[in-house]
Design an enzyme around this catalytic site. Structure first.
Site, short mmCIF file in Angstrom:
data_model
loop_
_atom_site.label_atom_id
_atom_site.label_comp_id
_atom_site.label_asym_id
_atom_site.label_seq_id
_atom_site.Cartn_x
_atom_site.Cartn_y
_atom_site.Cartn_z
N GLU A 28 6.04 39.43 -24.46
CA GLU A 28 6.41 38.06 -24.79
C GLU A 28 7.86 37.99 -25.23
OE1 GLU A 28 3.79 36.55 -27.85
OE2 GLU A 28 2.12 37.66 -26.99
N CYS B 209 4.51 36.90 -33.34
CA CYS B 209 4.42 38.15 -32.60
C CYS B 209 3.06 38.43 -31.99
CB CYS B 209 4.72 39.31 -33.53
SG CYS B 209 6.40 39.35 -34.05
N1 SAH Z 1 8.80 45.60 -36.15
C1 SAH Z 1 9.86 44.77 -36.58
C2 SAH Z 1 10.12 43.55 -35.71
C3 SAH Z 1 8.93 42.81 -35.19
S1 SAH Z 1 8.05 41.80 -36.35
C4 SAH Z 1 9.66 44.36 -38.01
O1 SAH Z 1 8.65 44.72 -38.60
O2 SAH Z 1 10.53 43.72 -38.58
C5 SAH Z 1 9.17 40.50 -36.72
C6 SAH Z 1 8.87 39.78 -38.01
O3 SAH Z 1 7.73 38.91 -37.86
C7 SAH Z 1 8.54 40.73 -39.15
O4 SAH Z 1 9.17 40.34 -40.32
C8 SAH Z 1 7.04 40.56 -39.24
O5 SAH Z 1 6.57 40.97 -40.47
C9 SAH Z 1 6.86 39.08 -38.96
N2 SAH Z 1 5.51 38.67 -38.60
C10 SAH Z 1 4.64 39.28 -37.77
N3 SAH Z 1 3.46 38.61 -37.71
C11 SAH Z 1 3.58 37.54 -38.53
C12 SAH Z 1 2.71 36.48 -38.91
N4 SAH Z 1 1.47 36.39 -38.44
N5 SAH Z 1 3.19 35.56 -39.79
C13 SAH Z 1 4.46 35.64 -40.27
N6 SAH Z 1 5.32 36.62 -39.95
C14 SAH Z 1 4.89 37.58 -39.10
#
Ligand code: SAH
Length: 347
Positions: free
Chosen positions: A88, A337
């Protein structure tokens, strides 16, 4: 068949030599590939070379398999890679132009409890060319001004391909490093290695809690690196690049939104040039009539109300920290994500 977009120029030269062709066409081909053009339309190549390319290679572009446009203008693409894997990417509209959020891996091995990307673990790494093909596909929404490596995957767990991708965006797409951000869950050796390269990209740290015991409940990686180790690495990053660190803080009602959490943030972030982005938890996955939950702990998580997010952020500001609530974009199209891919797979 080899995907040409995944080869760098010298690998491309070698492939041409193996075909009995001259090296110099590599640069021309690379320029066309960055434009997203099929072999047949690479008009400054000889017809016989175009035919040979078609017989021996794929361009390697990702195909747009689905496109969802949100009411706020956010566009989410589900892309199919040449091996059938799905990834995505999301284009967001801000007042300063279009920002593309790219995935850096198929799946993710980090297993954060609230994130849909990690459910199946890491499927495979993306090549630099495949990340570029996200950019090539997404340009149909308009010119991309900023890129955030914040989609599915952990960029520092795919270090070499990610840094190659960042360099290629600058040299081949004219997207300057100051317009690029990389988000990590806190892989300390990767942060330090990146700091050594002194690239002026913005580092975003997914902190989510400034209390180690709480953070361990959210993110398995917190068992490997302590918050102090991560913040020390972030200080080195700032020292080497002069770029202020963005702290990402996914806010979960009743879990990390209390006074002790604010105190801990104040203590831990002292002396770090940073800005906190408060991200209200996106719990859209729970509203999908899906049999599979992300994790047991995630089932108990609730997003904060708008008011709660702003109250928490105002309290951070009062204690001397710089903080804003991140605008929620694309919440009607499963913008977080891994959510779209997950729903499509379940169908
Ligand atoms: N692995 C990297 C980048 C991908 S996640 C990282 O951990 O930063 C990107 C951001 O989206 C991260 O801050 C992650 O914690 C957040 N994220 C993922 N799923 C989420 C959700 N359901 N609600 C809010 N933030 C989320």
């Amino acid at each position: 068949m080899i995907d040409l977009i995944s080869l760098d120029t010298s690998q491309l030269e070698n492939s041409l030599v193996e075909l009995g062709e001259k090296k110099f066409a590599a640069k021309q081909i690379r320029l066309w590939l960055c434009k997203g053009v099929p072999f047949e339309e690479m008009t400054n190549l000889s017809k016989s070379l175009r035919t040979k390319l078609r017989e021996n290679f794929n361009e390697g572009y990702a195909k747009i398999s689905q496109k969802h446009t949100s009411m706020d203008g956010t566009v989410k693409y589900l892309l199919e890679l040449t091996d059938g894997n799905l990834i995505e990417c999301v284009v967001m509209q801000y007042h300063h132009g279009h920002t593309l959020c790219v995935s850096t891996q198929v799946g993710c091995r980090m297993g954060c409890s609230f994130c849909a990307s990690g459910i199946e673990g890491l499927i495979r790494q993306l090549t630099a060319g495949e990340m570029l093909s996200e950019l090539i596909a997404a340009r149909e929404s308009g010119e991309i001004n900023n890129v955030v490596l914040m989609g599915s995957g952990e960029p520092l767990d795919n270090y070499d391909n990610v840094t190659e991708f960042i360099r290629a965006m600058q040299s081949e797409f004219g997207i300057g490093m100051r317009h690029i951000s990389l988000s990590t869950c806190g892989l300390v050796p990767g942060i330090l290695k990146l700091a050594e390269e002194k690239l002026p990209i913005t580092l975003c740290l997914s902190l989510h809690s400034a209390i180690d015991e709480k953070r361990k409940k959210l993110m398995p990686i917190a068992k490997t690196y302590t918050i102090n180790e991560i913040i020390e690495a972030a200080k080195v990053y700032f020292k080497n690049t002069g770029r202020r660190i963005i702290i990402e803080y996914t806010l979960i009602r009743g879990f990390n939104d209390g006074q002790e959490d604010i105190e801990a943030l104040k203590r831990v972030l002292r002396g770090l040039a940073c800005h906190i982005n408060v991200i209200p938890l996106n719990a859209a996955s729970k509203n999908m009539d899906s049999p599979q939950s992300i994790s047991e702990i995630a089932d108990s998580f609730q997003p904060p109300s708008k008011k709660e997010s702003y109250t928490f952020t105002a309290a951070l500001e009062r204690s001397g920290l710089s903080a804003t609530v991140r605008r929620a974009l694309g919440s009607d199209i499963e913008g977080a994500c891994g959510q779209l891919k997950r729903r499509v797979r379940e169908k």
